[in-house]
Scaffold this active site. Sequence first.
Site, short mmCIF file in Angstrom:
data_model
loop_
_atom_site.label_atom_id
_atom_site.label_comp_id
_atom_site.label_asym_id
_atom_site.label_seq_id
_atom_site.Cartn_x
_atom_site.Cartn_y
_atom_site.Cartn_z
NE ARG A 47 14.00 -9.21 30.49
CZ ARG A 47 13.79 -8.11 30.39
NH1 ARG A 47 14.40 -7.02 30.43
NH2 ARG A 47 12.35 -7.96 30.11
N GLY A 48 14.05 -9.04 26.51
CA GLY A 48 13.32 -8.02 26.06
C GLY A 48 13.27 -7.97 24.52
CB ALA A 49 10.88 -8.44 21.73
NE ARG A 90 14.18 -16.24 25.60
CZ ARG A 90 13.62 -15.11 26.42
NH1 ARG A 90 14.05 -14.12 26.55
NH2 ARG A 90 12.57 -15.76 27.08
CD GLN A 197 11.65 -11.68 33.40
OE1 GLN A 197 10.84 -12.24 34.41
NE2 GLN A 197 11.89 -12.61 32.47
CG ASP A 238 8.20 -11.26 24.14
OD1 ASP A 238 7.74 -10.94 24.92
OD2 ASP A 238 9.66 -11.20 23.91
CG ASN A 248 4.25 -9.14 26.99
OD1 ASN A 248 5.50 -8.96 26.76
ND2 ASN A 248 3.89 -8.77 28.17
CE LYS A 249 8.84 -13.07 30.45
NZ LYS A 249 9.26 -14.46 29.97
O1 MRU Z 1 11.71 -13.39 28.78
P1 MRU Z 1 11.89 -11.92 28.55
O2 MRU Z 1 12.25 -11.24 29.97
O3 MRU Z 1 12.87 -11.63 27.51
O4 MRU Z 1 10.41 -11.31 28.24
C1 MRU Z 1 10.32 -10.08 28.17
C2 MRU Z 1 8.90 -9.77 27.74
O5 MRU Z 1 7.91 -10.50 27.87
C3 MRU Z 1 8.59 -8.18 27.36
O6 MRU Z 1 7.24 -7.72 28.13
C4 MRU Z 1 8.63 -7.91 25.86
O7 MRU Z 1 9.79 -8.26 25.36
C5 MRU Z 1 8.22 -6.83 25.21
S1 MRU Z 1 8.93 -5.43 25.87
C6 MRU Z 1 10.30 -4.89 25.33
#
Ligand code: MRU
Length: 352
Positions: A47-49, A90, A197, A238, A248-249
């Site tokens: 996970r993480g963009a 996703r 996270q 993201d 973002n999250k």
């Molecule tokens: O659902 P996730 O854990 O993939 O969400 C990730 C985030 O929101 C991060 O802040 C985002 O991908 C940017 S940082 C690499």
Amino acid sequence: MIETLKWDPNEERLILLDQTKLPQETIYRPLETLDEVIEAIQALRVRGAPAIGVSAAYGLVITARGINQTDFEGYMAALREKADRLKAARPTAVNLQWAVECIMGRLQQMDLHAVENIPGVILKMAIELHEDDRQRCELMAEQGQSILPPKARVLTHCNTGFLATAGMGTALGVVIRGHERGMIERVYADETRPLLQGARLTAWECQQLGIPCTIICDNMAGALMKQGAVDLVMVGADRIAGDGSAANKVGTYGLAVLARAHRLPFYVVAPFSTFDSRLPSGDLIPIEHRNPEEVLRVMGRCSVAPDQAEAWNPAFDVTPPELITGIITEQGILKPPFDVAIATLAKLQPGI
Ligand code: MRU
């Protein structure tokens, strides 16, 4: 630094650190089929963009190897159909679509006729994207140093370090480089409900690197700011629309509102692969909604609500440009008006 993902050239498979098991267990999982890659992305094993984007690039290699068609047209049609499935794993992190489209677009421009060469060509591009993301992280980390006050106390949300990228990270990358240079006093990590996270991953990354880190529940951020314990907020993204709105999250928007109320700088750190200037406004960013069970239970285990309770579970929210102080990219810090800054960038970097 621990590797989040790697390509196994002997067995021709993708190896992922399964982030659903952290911090209790460090388990690497081999992925050998397209379905396994899609499942890993959807279950947040990766996970993480940016990390999702690089995993998808290797996922395309695995996909290409699994296609049995021998005629070129049939092969490419099958690859396109599977690439579309991968892209849809996703919806919010645009890096996933960006990586797949980058490879598919380059393939189309090549003079390829023998289908047996295609997986090797895709692998070469995936390795390039992997290295490219690592370098982008280094550049963002450098660019971000100029906004850190001495002994910075940084509040962050979700996870944006080496687990979320193929390099040192986005927002946490800036912190990591700052810590190496003695600029960081403390990181405050929002726990980041519902999937934690921040508590599970950001606190773990900080421990690995010896960065002082305090976990707070998401609803404590305002109280912490009011005490004067935070110098700035730094988060990842993201997807960033053409007007500078940043998805973002979920919880990031609330932090931005709090930062504005307490007159604190609010920075977004993201590579060009996270910009989507095809979307003129943040309202157009597709938001992933996940299973309400994630809210009703903690990490799928202990129930925290009465039976039959209902829950709302958007995985992301969108912070409007007027709440963002600056966007730290690999080539500099964008300042408002972001629509102008992003349009200028899009001319220099076609495809963002
Ligand atoms: O659902 P996730 O854990 O993939 O969400 C990730 C985030 O929101 C991060 O802040 C985002 O991908 C940017 S940082 C690499």
